[in-house]
Design a protein around this motif. Structure first.
Motif, PDB file in Angstrom:
ATOM      1  N   PHE A 117       0.810  -1.209   0.000  1.00  0.00           N
ATOM      2  CA  PHE A 117       0.000   0.000   0.000  1.00  0.00           C
ATOM      3  C   PHE A 117       0.850   1.269   0.000  1.00  0.00           C
ATOM      4  N   ALA A 118       2.123   1.132   0.328  1.00  0.00           N
ATOM      5  CA  ALA A 118       3.020   2.290   0.249  1.00  0.00           C
ATOM      6  C   ALA A 118       3.035   2.872  -1.159  1.00  0.00           C
ATOM      7  N   ASN A 119       2.763   2.039  -2.150  1.00  0.00           N
ATOM      8  CA  ASN A 119       2.796   2.511  -3.531  1.00  0.00           C
ATOM      9  C   ASN A 119       1.657   3.482  -3.825  1.00  0.00           C
ATOM     10  N   PHE A 120       0.504   3.293  -3.169  1.00  0.00           N
ATOM     11  CA  PHE A 120      -0.580   4.262  -3.335  1.00  0.00           C
ATOM     12  C   PHE A 120      -0.146   5.633  -2.830  1.00  0.00           C
ATOM     13  N   ALA A 121       0.499   5.638  -1.669  1.00  0.00           N
ATOM     14  CA  ALA A 121       0.968   6.903  -1.106  1.00  0.00           C
ATOM     15  C   ALA A 121       1.981   7.561  -2.035  1.00  0.00           C
ATOM     16  N   ALA A 122       2.870   6.747  -2.619  1.00  0.00           N
ATOM     17  CA  ALA A 122       3.895   7.296  -3.511  1.00  0.00           C
ATOM     18  C   ALA A 122       3.257   7.992  -4.712  1.00  0.00           C
ATOM     19  N   VAL A 123       2.209   7.382  -5.265  1.00  0.00           N
ATOM     20  CA  VAL A 123       1.537   7.969  -6.427  1.00  0.00           C
ATOM     21  C   VAL A 123       0.846   9.279  -6.047  1.00  0.00           C
ATOM     22  N   ILE A 124       0.097   9.261  -4.935  1.00  0.00           N
ATOM     23  CA  ILE A 124      -0.615  10.467  -4.503  1.00  0.00           C
ATOM     24  C   ILE A 124       0.362  11.592  -4.173  1.00  0.00           C
ATOM     25  N   ASN A 125       1.447  11.253  -3.478  1.00  0.00           N
ATOM     26  CA  ASN A 125       2.453  12.269  -3.146  1.00  0.00           C
ATOM     27  C   ASN A 125       3.029  12.919  -4.399  1.00  0.00           C
ATOM     28  N   SER A 126       3.321  12.089  -5.397  1.00  0.00           N
ATOM     29  CA  SER A 126       3.910  12.606  -6.636  1.00  0.00           C
ATOM     30  C   SER A 126       2.937  13.511  -7.391  1.00  0.00           C
ATOM     31  N   LEU A 127       1.664  13.127  -7.398  1.00  0.00           N
ATOM     32  CA  LEU A 127       0.668  13.898  -8.154  1.00  0.00           C
ATOM     33  C   LEU A 127       0.337  15.233  -7.488  1.00  0.00           C
TER      34      LEU A 127
END
Length: 334
Positions: A117-127
């Motif tokens: 689920f860390a990958n969801f955070a990575a995407v949202i942070n980047s966007l």
């Protein structure tokens, strides 16, 4: 505070049939179909979330530099080294639980969900980062407090809520801290791997001195992450504790969960916001070398909140022993 039961249920005789008048249970074929459809939708939604997170992870492996770790086993070893302190802290929280020990398979599942689920955070942070970079002075801190910290703490808590929370093994408030710690460990593992892999990419692009200087740079990155990684365990252990409190206080579950997330996000966001400001102040005020100033801040911050987490766990232990609470299964089990 309102009544817990519907007025008819409150007043009626226990022998009166109230099916679909004031209560409900599986009785007809349509009821059973409704239950089956609900359980199926719940299973599918969880599966979709997990499969999507796996897809994001594979994307990071292919495009985000994680694939480099597979080609260099010694760098992979450095990643494991960087996670060791976080693992030690999570293991302490597990060991300090005075109730029945949580099964290792469930801890592993929570760890893996935290990692995925860390990958969801990575995407949202980047966007969302571009929305804050134009704001002078406070833009970065706003980004940390409003996006990075709450999103990362939310996905770690989701890793607990999605699976372990519903298990019969989650049978005490402190279990929330245990599972939260292991979700944080999973998050720290993938984050450290990303930091180390990016450090490796940068070192390979800028180094002309061969393999040894590259490994030196990567080892330095791993050492910093080894000190910072336990933070994720601490933050999500706090949030998880309140998730456990919410499970056994369902009438106030929402505010309790929000309180835990606010605590975790505040600690997390403050760390991110101060991680540059304080070291720079130490360099300017005490003439410390930048690397030493950074390490001093990380160690001090993590130590402070490790102690506060320890105090919370010890308080639970003390009351547990004082009231003579017993567990259903007795001894610790693996």
């Amino acid at each position: 505070m309102g009544k817990d039961r519907e007025p008819i249920s409150e007043a009626a005789d226990n022998d009166r049939e109230l099916y679909e008048i004031a209560n409900w249970y599986e009785r007809t074929l349509l009821d059973r179909v409704a239950v089956s459809v609900y359980n199926g939708l719940r299973f599918v939604s969880r599966a979709v979330v997990i499969l999507l997170s796996i897809l994001l992870l594979l994307t990071l492996v292919a495009l985000g530099g994680l694939g480099l770790l597979l080609d260099r086993p010694i760098v992979t070893v450095l990643v494991f080294f960087s996670v060791a302190p976080a693992f030690g802290l999570a293991a302490y929280v597990w060991y300090a639980d005075p109730t029945t020990s949580e099964p290792l398979w469930l801890l592993l599942a929570t760890f893996l969900l935290g990692l995925l689920f860390a990958n969801f955070a990575a995407v949202i942070n980047s966007l969302t980062q571009p929305l804050f970079v134009w704001i002078p002075i406070v833009g970065l801190s706003l980004y940390f407090y409003l996006v990075v910290a709450p999103i990362e703490e939310f996905v770690k808590l989701l890793a607990v809520r999605l699976y372990a929370f519903n298990s019969n093994s989650f049978d005490s408030v402190i279990d929330g801290a245990v599972y939260g710690a292991f979700a944080g460990l999973g998050f720290a593992t993938i984050e450290n791997a990303l930091y180390v892999s990016r450090g490796l990419q940068t070192a390979l692009q800028g180094s002309a001195g061969g393999e040894i200087p590259v490994l030196g740079i990567v080892a330095g990155t791993a050492a910093v992450r080894a000190l910072a990684g336990p933070g994720h365990v601490i933050y999500s252990a706090f949030a998880g504790y309140y998730l456990g409190l919410a499970k056994f206080n369902p009438e106030d579950a929402g505010p309790i969960i929000v309180k835990g997330l606010l605590i975790a996000a505040l600690i997390h966001g403050t760390y991110n916001s101060l991680s540059t400001v304080v070291p720079n102040a130490l360099v300017a005020g005490l003439s410390l070398p930048p690397a030493l100033a950074t390490l001093a801040f990380i160690i001090g911050y993590v130590a402070l909140f490790s102690y506060l987490l320890y105090r919370k766990i010890v308080r639970y232990q003390a009351v547990y022993e004082t009231v003579g609470a017993t567990t259903q299964t007795g001894d610790r089990q693996l």
